[in-house]
Design an enzyme around this catalytic site. Structure first.
Site, PDB file in Angstrom:
ATOM      1  N   GLU A 174       4.529  13.358  -4.671  1.00 14.63           N
ATOM      2  CA  GLU A 174       3.792  13.307  -3.407  1.00 14.63           C
ATOM      3  C   GLU A 174       4.516  14.178  -2.381  1.00 14.63           C
ATOM      4  OE1 GLU A 174       3.878   9.640  -1.023  1.00 14.63           O
ATOM      5  OE2 GLU A 174       1.719   9.881  -0.774  1.00 14.63           O
ATOM      6  N   GLU A 202       0.885  -1.171   0.000  1.00 22.02           N
ATOM      7  CA  GLU A 202       0.000   0.000   0.000  1.00 22.02           C
ATOM      8  C   GLU A 202       0.920   1.216   0.000  1.00 22.02           C
ATOM      9  OE1 GLU A 202      -3.112  -0.053  -0.383  1.00 22.02           O
ATOM     10  OE2 GLU A 202      -3.689  -2.091   0.183  1.00 22.02           O
ATOM     11  N   CYS A 215      -2.017   9.055   2.750  1.00 23.70           N
ATOM     12  CA  CYS A 215      -1.708   8.525   1.418  1.00 23.70           C
ATOM     13  C   CYS A 215      -2.760   8.949   0.400  1.00 23.70           C
ATOM     14  CB  CYS A 215      -1.576   7.015   1.476  1.00 23.70           C
ATOM     15  SG  CYS A 215      -2.967   6.243   2.292  1.00 23.70           S
TER      16      CYS A 215
HETATM   17  P1  NAP Z   1       8.596   4.910   4.271  1.00 24.68           P
HETATM   18  O1  NAP Z   1       9.751   5.775   4.472  1.00 24.68           O
HETATM   19  O2  NAP Z   1       8.439   4.166   2.990  1.00 24.68           O
HETATM   20  O3  NAP Z   1       8.580   3.908   5.491  1.00 24.68           O
HETATM   21  C1  NAP Z   1       7.600   2.932   5.675  1.00 24.68           C
HETATM   22  C2  NAP Z   1       8.168   1.823   6.529  1.00 24.68           C
HETATM   23  O4  NAP Z   1       9.204   1.158   5.808  1.00 24.68           O
HETATM   24  C3  NAP Z   1       8.808   2.325   7.814  1.00 24.68           C
HETATM   25  O5  NAP Z   1       8.571   1.393   8.843  1.00 24.68           O
HETATM   26  C4  NAP Z   1      10.276   2.350   7.427  1.00 24.68           C
HETATM   27  O6  NAP Z   1      11.133   2.264   8.518  1.00 24.68           O
HETATM   28  C5  NAP Z   1      10.379   1.124   6.584  1.00 24.68           C
HETATM   29  N1  NAP Z   1      11.548   1.081   5.708  1.00 24.68           N
HETATM   30  C6  NAP Z   1      12.329   2.090   5.266  1.00 24.68           C
HETATM   31  N2  NAP Z   1      13.320   1.622   4.476  1.00 24.68           N
HETATM   32  C7  NAP Z   1      13.160   0.282   4.411  1.00 24.68           C
HETATM   33  C8  NAP Z   1      13.848  -0.774   3.738  1.00 24.68           C
HETATM   34  N3  NAP Z   1      14.913  -0.530   2.979  1.00 24.68           N
HETATM   35  N4  NAP Z   1      13.396  -2.038   3.896  1.00 24.68           N
HETATM   36  C9  NAP Z   1      12.324  -2.300   4.645  1.00 24.68           C
HETATM   37  N5  NAP Z   1      11.638  -1.353   5.310  1.00 24.68           N
HETATM   38  C10 NAP Z   1      12.035  -0.070   5.187  1.00 24.68           C
HETATM   39  O7  NAP Z   1       7.221   5.698   4.423  1.00 24.68           O
HETATM   40  P2  NAP Z   1       6.867   6.734   5.570  1.00 24.68           P
HETATM   41  O8  NAP Z   1       7.648   7.961   5.284  1.00 24.68           O
HETATM   42  O9  NAP Z   1       6.950   6.097   6.896  1.00 24.68           O
HETATM   43  O10 NAP Z   1       5.306   6.954   5.265  1.00 24.68           O
HETATM   44  C11 NAP Z   1       4.834   7.806   4.292  1.00 24.68           C
HETATM   45  C12 NAP Z   1       4.477   7.064   3.004  1.00 24.68           C
HETATM   46  O11 NAP Z   1       3.531   6.027   3.254  1.00 24.68           O
HETATM   47  C13 NAP Z   1       3.821   7.959   1.996  1.00 24.68           C
HETATM   48  O12 NAP Z   1       4.362   7.747   0.725  1.00 24.68           O
HETATM   49  C14 NAP Z   1       2.373   7.507   2.014  1.00 24.68           C
HETATM   50  O13 NAP Z   1       1.667   7.781   0.853  1.00 24.68           O
HETATM   51  C15 NAP Z   1       2.481   6.077   2.308  1.00 24.68           C
HETATM   52  N6  NAP Z   1       1.251   5.534   2.884  1.00 24.68           N
HETATM   53  C16 NAP Z   1       0.450   4.734   2.122  1.00 24.68           C
HETATM   54  C17 NAP Z   1      -0.729   4.221   2.634  1.00 24.68           C
HETATM   55  C18 NAP Z   1      -1.611   3.325   1.811  1.00 24.68           C
HETATM   56  O14 NAP Z   1      -2.389   2.607   2.383  1.00 24.68           O
HETATM   57  N7  NAP Z   1      -1.500   3.339   0.508  1.00 24.68           N
HETATM   58  C19 NAP Z   1      -1.089   4.496   3.945  1.00 24.68           C
HETATM   59  C20 NAP Z   1      -0.259   5.317   4.703  1.00 24.68           C
HETATM   60  C21 NAP Z   1       0.926   5.817   4.155  1.00 24.68           C
HETATM   61  P3  NAP Z   1      11.692   3.585   9.278  1.00 24.68           P
HETATM   62  O15 NAP Z   1      10.662   4.643   9.175  1.00 24.68           O
HETATM   63  O16 NAP Z   1      11.865   3.065  10.623  1.00 24.68           O
HETATM   64  O17 NAP Z   1      12.950   3.933   8.610  1.00 24.68           O
END
Ligand code: NAP
Ligand code: MG
Length: 500
Positions: free
Chosen positions: A404, A273, A307
């Site tokens: 985004e 997602e 999101c």
């Molecule tokens: P993110 O940076 O992609 O992080 C998401 C999760 O992935 C965090 O737990 C992060 O850990 C982890 N992560 C980072 N690098 C990784 C890697 N190399 N391997 C495995 N896991 C890794 O996203 P965010 O900044 O937390 O959240 C914002 C994003 O989420 C936005 O793009 C938003 O659109 C999206 N989102 C989508 C939905 C949906 O349902 N479509 C819902 C909510 C949010 P750390 O943060 O601990 O580094």
């Protein structure tokens, strides 16, 4: 610590913060194998107020082993569906009983307004666990009379079973920490899976508190394990782990691609997602006041860190000035403050990095010739505040229109006709959601099939329901959460053929 920004915390919140915060692995609360910890920062002040373990690959290994044992050998593996239902209902009841505490944890950890956290994050999580509890007893296969061409003298009978996929690795973002945990945990527990959950580094608290409630509800050891830690260490170790059957990821498209590739290397099932750049489309018959209020809610809810945020506002040229003027008025009037203050409407962004990112987008838009009809600058003080911002005079090729932003920033653009707005709305790599504002049913129905998005709202935005599948077209993801559809992502189908 029982007072944040002059607001007294509930007794349960203060007690949780006073306890040492450890990870749940099997039945034990554990520190990281390395002994390292990570700071938890109050986004409204920039100050560290507690620490959590910095879990890494060895901790993920132990958590996966505990989840594997629970899935294959423990009491959980023999539990009847009705017992899984009862446990999920008990967990939902416990969460509801501690609703204020969870709302406060989300407010001080993520920065979001506590009132929203209570009535959106916590309320939706409770309802979702109850909704999924009902599915535990309704997972079904089908029966088939077969038409086997050879061995015609024998009869054959076939049926399918749906079986829990196994150990699930869940990696979640910081924008709705509790709700995203519930979206993964609910279907996993209904289906009979076990889970290793890694919350985002910025927002680990509600997942740790939820793990306490999971034990209190009576779940056997190892059914849920929570490892706090960084994405590129603990998260990457989980996504590429050979001991899990499924990865459930919510986060950015960029990281989602890394996670998807790591999972595919082991042929681990994966659901993603991801991000969005959702259009809000206002037709020429819409009431400008209603459209402006809707557009404000679409982008400013949760500081735009949603999101499905309506970050591109397309308004028919005949209504453009009226809608933008009223939207700017709403933005200017919003009360900015710490999330823990019940009167706050716009809290800080989650982190300094996020504020810098969002301010970078605003500056790039202004630098390329866009104009701020409202906001356009950071908020006052040490917290990570950004004023609700409405940009106009933008071109479709600007970064603020294409990428985004994940902050309280909307770009408003006029259009002339329906085909044009459908084309521009779809001119994005994302396809998570869209909203259409009009009472002209025939034009609304003609527009809906043209929009490439997993969810289309009409005269509303950001309305999620447990019964409605949720997920993205294009680079907004793979798979659907919620509704009946989510069960397919937490079960395998087994075909059985019997010669009679
Ligand atoms: P993110 O940076 O992609 O992080 C998401 C999760 O992935 C965090 O737990 C992060 O850990 C982890 N992560 C980072 N690098 C990784 C890697 N190399 N391997 C495995 N896991 C890794 O996203 P965010 O900044 O937390 O959240 C914002 C994003 O989420 C936005 O793009 C938003 O659109 C999206 N989102 C989508 C939905 C949906 O349902 N479509 C819902 C909510 C949010 P750390 O943060 O601990 O580094
Ligand atoms: Mg992150």
């Amino acid at each position: 610590m029982n007072n944040f920004h002059g607001i007294e915390l509930a007794a349960g919140t203060a007690a949780f913060l006073a306890r040492p915060r450890r990870m749940l692995i099997g039945a034990e609360w554990q520190d990281a194998a390395s002994g390292e910890t990570l700071p938890v920062i109050d986004p409204a002040s920039g100050e560290t107020f507690c620490r959590v373990p910095a879990g890494d690959a060895p901790d993920i290994d132990r958590a996966v082993a505990a989840a594997r044992h629970a899935f294959e050998a423990g009491e959980w593996s023999r539990m009847r569906p009705v017992d899984r239902e009862r446990l999920l209902l008990r967990l939902a009841d416990l969460l509801e009983a501690h609703a204020q505490e969870f709302a406060e944890l989300e407010a001080i950890d993520n920065g979001k307004p506590v009132t929203m956290a209570r009535h959106v994050d916590v309320a939706l999580s409770v309802d979702f666990l109850r909704y999924m509890a009902g599915w535990a007893t309704k997972i079904e296969g089908s029966t088939m009379d077969l038409s086997v061409p050879l061995v015609r003298e024998r009869e054959f009978f076939g049926f399918t079973r749906r079986e829990p996929v196994g150990v699930v690795g869940a990696i979640i973002p910081w924008n709705f920490p509790l709700l995203m945990a519930a979206w993964k945990l609910g279907p996993a527990l209904a289906a009979g899976c076990t889970m290793v959950l890694k919350p985002a580094e910025e927002t680990p608290l509600s997942a740790l508190r939820l793990a306490e409630l999971v034990l209190e509800a009576g779940y056997p050891a190892g059914v849920l394990n929570v490892v706090t830690g960084l994405g590129h260490t603990a998260g990457a170790a989980l996504a590429s782990h050979k001991g899990i059957e499924k990865v459930a990821f919510t986060g950015s498209t960029e990281v989602g691609k890394l996670v998807g590739k790591a999972a595919l290397d082991n042929m681990t099932r994966v659901s993603l997602e991801l991000g969005g750049k959702s259009p809000v489309i206002v037709l020429d018959d819409a009431d400008p006041a209603q459209a402006a209020a809707g557009a404000a809610q679409a982008i400013f809810f949760n500081q735009g860190q949603v999101c499905t945020a309506g970050s591109r506002l397309f308004v028919h040229r005949s209504r453009f000035d009226a809608v933008v003027e009223q939207l700017a008025g709403i933005a200017d009037a919003m009360k900015i403050g710490p999330g823990i203050d019940p009167s706050t409407q716009i809290g800080p962004l989650v982190s300094n990095i996020q504020r810098q990112r969002v301010m970078g987008y605003i500056e790039s838009g202004l630098g390329e010739g866009a104009r701020a009809a409202a906001g356009g600058s950071a908020g006052a003080g040490a917290g990570y505040f950004v004023k609700p911002t409405v940009l106009v005079d933008a071109r479709d090729d600007m970064r603020v229109v294409r990428e985004e932003i994940f902050g309280p920033v909307v770009v408003a653009m006029p259009y002339e006709d329906l085909d044009e707005v459908a084309r521009r709305a779809n001119d994005t790599p994302y396809g998570l959601a869209a909203s259409i504002w009009s009472n002209d049913l025939s034009r609304v129905h003609r527009l809906i099939p043209k929009i490439k998005a997993g969810t289309v709202w009409v005269n509303c935005h950001n309305i999620l329901d447990n019964a409605m599948p949720f997920g993205g077209y294009k680079q907004s993801g793979i798979g659907r959460e919620m509704g009946r559809a989510v069960l397919d992502m937490y079960t395998e189908s087994k075909s059985v053929v019997m010669m009679l």
